[in-house]
Design an enzyme around this catalytic site. Sequence first.
Site, PDB file in Angstrom:
ATOM      1  N   LYS A   1     -10.827  -0.923  10.633  1.00  0.00           N
ATOM      2  CA  LYS A   1     -10.520  -1.702   9.462  1.00  0.00           C
ATOM      3  C   LYS A   1     -10.947  -3.369  10.093  1.00  0.00           C
ATOM      4  CE  LYS A   1      -7.827   0.053   5.808  1.00  0.00           C
ATOM      5  NZ  LYS A   1      -7.865   0.012   4.926  1.00  0.00           N
TER       6      LYS A   1
ATOM      7  N   HIS B   1       1.079  -1.237  -0.043  1.00  0.00           N
ATOM      8  CA  HIS B   1      -0.016   0.003  -0.609  1.00  0.00           C
ATOM      9  C   HIS B   1       0.604   1.175  -0.006  1.00  0.00           C
ATOM     10  CE1 HIS B   1      -2.585   3.029   2.109  1.00  0.00           C
ATOM     11  NE2 HIS B   1      -3.635   1.757   1.575  1.00  0.00           N
TER      12      HIS B   1
ATOM     13  N   GLN C   1      -4.855  -5.352   6.934  1.00  0.00           N
ATOM     14  CA  GLN C   1      -5.453  -6.138   6.116  1.00  0.00           C
ATOM     15  C   GLN C   1      -5.199  -8.112   6.835  1.00  0.00           C
ATOM     16  OE1 GLN C   1      -8.245  -5.855   4.406  1.00  0.00           O
ATOM     17  NE2 GLN C   1      -7.190  -2.968   3.747  1.00  0.00           N
TER      18      GLN C   1
HETATM   19  N1  PLP Z   1      -1.979  -1.179   4.954  1.00  0.00           N
HETATM   20  C1  PLP Z   1      -3.140  -1.939   3.640  1.00  0.00           C
HETATM   21  C2  PLP Z   1      -2.496  -3.160   3.279  1.00  0.00           C
HETATM   22  C3  PLP Z   1      -4.529  -1.273   3.313  1.00  0.00           C
HETATM   23  O1  PLP Z   1      -5.074  -1.679   3.277  1.00  0.00           O
HETATM   24  C4  PLP Z   1      -4.516   0.120   4.086  1.00  0.00           C
HETATM   25  C5  PLP Z   1      -6.074   0.828   4.000  1.00  0.00           C
HETATM   26  O2  PLP Z   1      -6.238   0.580   3.024  1.00  0.00           O
HETATM   27  C6  PLP Z   1      -3.457   0.833   4.917  1.00  0.00           C
HETATM   28  C7  PLP Z   1      -1.847   0.355   5.013  1.00  0.00           C
HETATM   29  C8  PLP Z   1      -3.816   2.499   5.610  1.00  0.00           C
HETATM   30  O3  PLP Z   1      -4.653   2.587   6.307  1.00  0.00           O
HETATM   31  P1  PLP Z   1      -5.511   3.425   6.505  1.00  0.00           P
HETATM   32  O4  PLP Z   1      -5.503   4.392   5.907  1.00  0.00           O
HETATM   33  O5  PLP Z   1      -5.654   3.137   7.869  1.00  0.00           O
HETATM   34  O6  PLP Z   1      -3.784   4.133   7.842  1.00  0.00           O
END
Ligand code: PLP
Length: 406
Positions: free
Chosen positions: A227, A124, A204
């Site tokens: 999440k 991500h 995730q």
């Molecule tokens: N890492 C992964 C694999 C994600 O799917 C996400 C969000 O979709 C994030 C990090 C970032 O999470 P957040 O926006 O809650 O900080």
Amino acid sequence: MTNYDVDLIRRDFPILERQVYGRPLVYLDNGATTQKPRQVVEAMTEEYYNVNANVHRGVHFLSQQATELHEAARETVRRFLNARSTSEIIFTRGTTESINLVATTFGDAFLNEGDEVIVSEMEHHSNIVSWQLVQARKGIRLRVIPITDEGELCLDEFEQMFNEHTRMVSVTHVSNVLGTVNPVKRIVEIAHAHDVPVLIDGAQSTPHFPVDVQAIDCDFFAFSGHKIYGPTGVGVLYGKESWLDRLPPYMGGGEMIRNVSFEQTTFNDLPFKFEAGTPDYVATTGLARALDYVSALGMECIHAHEQELVRYAMEQMSAIPDLRFIGTPKEKDAVISFLVGDIHPLDMGTLLDRLGIAVRTGHHCAEPLMHRMGIESTVRASFGLYNTKAEIDALVAGIERVSRMF
Ligand code: PLP
């Protein structure tokens, strides 16, 4: 599994009774955020109505009660992750902030020009850009673990990447696009054999199966409350005490200090050293109730339910003409990305929405992964503990209907 009563569970989530465009909502965007059970919302309302006071500061009754709730939430997180101590549990705003905290402080303390940080092709953006910011400041090099066409990490190539400049490995536990469950224990073993610490992005994974940070033996682990059926704006960074002790503070302000003078300021003990300012103490209570909620259902049971949904969905969707899965790893979690013929994902997502079906479309904050797969975007259906086979049937019927329109 016989005790897993999804109809009963759904009653805890009022939003699932909503209609969208006159049709029952089919919510399949759980990878982006999950819906909240009454237990979470009611605990937060109760705290605002009857307990609210700033934590760690007041001698008065309410402040002490709010502090007790906040610190009890930390213990709930510790138990959930099986961390050794609550000193290892830092409250943040989410996975993104947790990763940035490590990248920034680790970068400041330990990274110099020419040092290398290993990430993977399926990260991500939060686990790429955080390190690129360090790269810009410190002149480090990002090394990228390649993936196979099925969407699995190439572990052999990963093993070859270590050299005397390698300082950190930062990889995702589960891909938010491919659903790939990465072999994090093995990754940690390999990195530790080279004396390199590992950060795991658990955004995730935590909502879908049990996580034990001591068993994984990772040095850092990040996840987001929203999440995992908790509130927005709160997340967690787990760090081994031995590492957190050696990292400098991230932000300055109240609570993270012991004494302040213009000549010299000393910092508070863990975990408070990393928690400057008033924390979202109501959200930490909400997060704790969310973790209680999933723990009461049983993470193993949630996993079994969702695995059954993924298996069923893959089977049903395979029969749709011209449907192509993006990500077919052996170990796949509750995320299915796909394309149908040359229908643009945005068109598919928009038309499914008109049928009441909420899916995600786009690059899913993983542009480098899209480049690797030779595509620009996907449609993504991601499942949660309350989804049903009937909803998958609705998705499949919806995709078929949209396909016929093109
Ligand atoms: N890492 C992964 C694999 C994600 O799917 C996400 C969000 O979709 C994030 C990090 C970032 O999470 P957040 O926006 O809650 O900080």
